[in-house]
Enzyme design. Structure first.
Site, PDB file in Angstrom:
ATOM      1  CE  LYS A   7     -18.256  16.046  15.389  1.00 21.69           C
ATOM      2  NZ  LYS A   7     -18.083  14.975  16.403  1.00 21.69           N
ATOM      3  CD1 TRP A  25     -20.871  13.631  10.712  1.00 24.46           C
ATOM      4  CD2 TRP A  25     -18.697  14.069  10.619  1.00 24.46           C
ATOM      5  NE1 TRP A  25     -20.286  13.016  11.784  1.00 24.46           N
ATOM      6  CE2 TRP A  25     -18.944  13.263  11.755  1.00 24.46           C
ATOM      7  CE3 TRP A  25     -17.389  14.471  10.366  1.00 24.46           C
ATOM      8  CZ2 TRP A  25     -17.943  12.862  12.622  1.00 24.46           C
ATOM      9  CZ3 TRP A  25     -16.383  14.065  11.227  1.00 24.46           C
ATOM     10  CH2 TRP A  25     -16.654  13.270  12.345  1.00 24.46           C
ATOM     11  CD  GLU A  43      -5.268  -2.127   2.005  1.00 23.57           C
ATOM     12  OE1 GLU A  43      -4.707  -1.483   2.898  1.00 23.57           O
ATOM     13  OE2 GLU A  43      -5.610  -1.612   0.916  1.00 23.57           O
ATOM     14  CB  THR A  61      -0.888   0.040   1.243  1.00 20.96           C
ATOM     15  OG1 THR A  61      -0.057   0.190   2.403  1.00 20.96           O
ATOM     16  CG2 THR A  61      -1.713  -1.235   1.383  1.00 20.96           C
TER      17      THR A  61
END
Length: 545
Positions: free
Chosen positions: A439, A444, A330, A185
Site C-alpha cells: 500500500k 495498491w 485447504e 499447512t
C-alpha cells in the site's frame, strides 16, 4: 421421492481395486538416478494388501495415523493407497519443515507408525525422540539397522515386513465421509494447521483432475509427479492416476534441474506438475544444456504465479504448454485451472493463460472487500478470495485451545488470504497474497505483477518484491534480484526496462541483488525471510532518486 440408483461408498479401497485390476499394466516408474525402476499397478495392488496386513500386525486396527517421511516413489504410492483403504489415516510429513514444526505435527496428529525412505533415516533420527506417540518405524529402500530408535519404538525393514504377509486383504467397507488422509499447512505464522481429507473429497477431486477442463489425465498419459507427495497430497495426481490408468513417473530424491532433464529424456512423460521455481531451474539448465522435451504435452504450475516470460519461452523454444492452476492445502488443492475459452485470437488466448484459471463446478467462490462487502465478478474489482465446496476444508483439525485458525472460516466460506479479481465467466486472476500486497500513498501495488515484469528481463533469473516502510508514501516496493550466471545488470537498467510495463508511480526505486531468493518448504518465495533480512540491515539496498 428417492432415486432408483444403487448406492456405494466412494472409498480409496474402491479406487485401489479398480486401478490395480482395470489398469493392471500401467506403471509406476521410480527414478534411481540412472534408470527407472518399474512397478505395475497390479504389483502396487498386491503390495498394498501386504502393507495393510503388516500394519494390522503393528496395531493399526482403526483410524490410527500412519505417517510417511518419504520421497515420491512406488513405496510412497503404496502407502497412499493401503493406509486409507484399510480404514487408517495417511499423514504425509513434510521432510523440509523446521524441526519444531515437524515435532508439533507428528504429536498433534498422534502418529502411530512412520514409514521412512532409507536416504531420509539420518534426518528422521534427529526428530524421532521428540515424537511422543510413534511406536513403529518402517524403513523402505534402505538399511533398517541404520536407525537407532529411542526406547519403546520398534524398527522394521519394509521389504522383509511385506514379504512375510499375505497378498490378499479383506478391504473393509468405509464411510466415504471418514478421514482418509491429512496434510498440515506450511503457514507463515503460528503452528501448522491440519487439514483432513475424506474418502469422498479425494474421489470427487480425482474426478476433476481427470476431466478435460482439469488436468485431463487418461490411460495414455505418463505423468511426471514432481510436486512432493507431502505437499497437498501431490496435487491429487497419485489418486487420479489410479482412477484413469495414467502411468506415474516418480523422481524420488532427484529433483535438481540436471537429473530432472535426464529423467524427462529417458522416461518420456506427457504431463507434469510442479511449482514455478522448479521449471525456472530447468529452463536455466536448458539454456546451457539443450535437451529433448518433445514428449511433454503440458506442465501444470501452481503454488505461486508463473512469470509470463517463462510461459512464452517454454512454448516457443520447447513446445511445452504451461498451464496455470491455483489451490492450497485447504482445497485438496485444485481450486482453478486455466483452459481458455475456444474461438479466441492468439492474443486473447494468452491473456486468459496468464490468469490462474477457471472455477470448476466443485468450487464456489466470492470476492470480499475491505469492509466485508461482496464484490462483483467484473474482472476489475479486487478483493479477498473466499471459496467453498465438497473438496474444501470447513475447519482445521484439533484447533488450539486459543482458537487460532478460526478466523480463516467465515460462515461456511474458507478465507484464502489471496487477493484478486474474477471475470464474469469465472476466471481468477490473483494480484497478491493479502499479507504481501503493498500500500503506497493510498494505492495498491501488486508484488506479483512487479515480479513478473522484472523477471521478463533477460538478465534476471528470479525476482521477489516486498514492501518496505517509507516516510512519505507509507510503503514502497523493494525488488530483490537474482541475476543469471555470468550476466551483469544495474538497477537503473532494470528500472528503465519497466517504464512501459507498469504505471510510473509504481516504478520501484529500491533494489537489492541477492544470491538466491529464500524459499519455503514447498518451493514458494519466502518473503517473511526477506522482510526480516531488510529489517536487520542484511540487504544491500540501492536507492534510485
Amino acid at each position: 421421492m428417492l432415486s432408483t440408483m444403487q448406492d456405494g461408498q466412494l472409498s480409496i479401497a474402491t479406487l485401489l481395486r479398480h486401478g490395480s485390476a482395470v489398469h493392471a499394466g500401467s506403471e509406476v516408474v521410480t527414478w534411481t538416478g540412472t534408470e527407472g525402476r518399474i512397478t505395475t499397478f497390479a504389483q502396487v495392488g498386491t503390495q498394498s494388501a501386504q502393507l495393510a496386513n503388516a500394519l494390522r500386525g503393528l496395531g493399526v486396527t482403526g483410524d490410527q495415523r500412519v505417517a510417511t517421511f518419504m520421497w515420491n516413489n512406488a513405496e510412497h504410492l503404496t502407502a497412499y493407497l493401503a493406509v486409507p483403504a484399510m480404514g487408517a489415516v495417511l499423514h504425509t510429513l513434510n521432510i523440509r519443515l523446521f524441526p519444531e514444526q515437524l515435532t508439533y505435527i507428528a504429536n498433534h496428529a498422534e502418529d502411530h507408525v512412520v514409514i521412512v525412505d532409507g536416504t531420509l533415516v539420518p534426518l528422521l533420527a534427529q526428530h524421532l525422540p521428540t515424537f511422543k506417540t510413534v511406536k513403529h518405524v518402517i524403513v523402505a529402500n534402505g538399511d533398517a539397522a541404520a536407525l537407532q530408535a529411542p526406547e519403546g519404538v520398534q524398527v522394521h525393514a519394509y521389504a522383509d515386513l511385506l514379504a512375510a504377509q499375505s497378498t490378499e486383504f479383506d478391504w473393509p467397507e468405509i464411510d466415504e465421509r471418514a478421514a482418509a488422509a491429512m496434510c498440515y499447512t506450511s503457514g507463515t505464522t503460528g503452528n501448522p494447521k491440519g487439514v483432513v481429507y475424506s474418502h469422498r473429497s479425494i474421489w470427487l477431486h480425482s474426478m476433476q483432475i481427470c476431466m478435460a477442463d482439469g488436468m485431463g489425465l487418461s490411460s495414455a498419459d505418463r505423468s511426471l509427479v514432481i510436486v512432493p507427495q507431502f505437499h497437498a497430497m501431490s496435487w491429487g495426481l497419485p489418486y487420479a492416476a489410479f482412477m484413469s490408468g495414467a502411468s506415474l513417473i516418480m523422481p524420488d530424491r532427484f529433483l535438481q534441474p540436471e537429473p530432472l532433464v535426464k529423467l524427462i529424456e529417458a522416461t518420456r512423460p506427457t504431463q507434469s506438475a510442479a511449482v514455478p521455481t522448479i521449471w525456472q531451474g530447468v529452463l536455466a539448465h536448458l539454456d546451457a544444456h539443450p535437451a529433448d522435451l518433445s514428449s511433454l504435452r503440458e506442465v501444470v504450475v501452481g503454488g505461486s504465479a508463473c512469470p509470463p516470460s517463462m510461459m512464452h519461452t517454454f512454448a516457443e523454444k520447447y513446445g511445452v504448454h504451461i498451464v496455470h492452476a491455483w489451490g492450497m492445502t485447504e482445497t485438496s488443492p485444485l481450486g482453478t485451472l486455466c483452459r481458455p475459452p475456444a474461438g479466441l485470437s492468439e492474443k486473447q488466448t494468452w491473456a486468459y493463460r496468464y490468469t490462474q484459471g477457471r472455477l470448476p463446478a466443485g468450487v464456489s467462490a466470492r470476492l470480499v472487500g475491505d469492509g466485508g462487502e461482496e464484490l462483483p465478478w467484473d474482472g476489475e474489482s479486487v478483493g479477498e478470495l473466499e471459496v467453498r465446496g465438497p473438496w474444501i476444508t470447513g475447519s482445521y483439525y484439533r484447533l488450539d485451545e486459543d482458537g487460532e485458525g478460526t478466523e480463516k472460516f467465515d460462515g461456511g466460506w474458507l478465507r484464502t488470504g489471496d487477493v484478486g479479481t474474477l471475470t464474469p465467466d469465472g476466471f481468477l486472476t490473483l494480484t497478491d497474497r493479502s499479507k504481501d500486497i503493498i500500500k503506497s500513498g493510498g494505492e495498491w501495488i501488486s508484488s506479483v505483477e512487479l515480479e513478473n515484469a522484472v523477471m521478463a528481463h533477460p538478465a534476471v533469473a528470479e525476482a521477489a518484491v516486498i514492501g518496505i516502510p517509507d516516510p512519505k508514501w507509507d510503503e514502497r516496493p523493494l525488488v530483490t534480484v537474482v541475476l543469471r550466471e555470468g550476466v551483469e545488470a544495474q538497477p537503473e537498467e532494470l528500472r528503465g526496462f519497466l517504464t512501459d510495463k507498469v504505471a510510473k508511480w509504481q516504478l520501484p526505486e529500491n533494489w537489492a541483488f541477492i544470491a538466491e531468493v529464500p524459499k519455503t518448504s514447498v518451493g514458494k518465495f519466502d518473503k517473511k525471510v526477506l522482510r526480516a533480512q531488510h529489517a536487520e540491515g542484511k540487504l544491500d539496498v540501492r536507492h534510485l532518486d
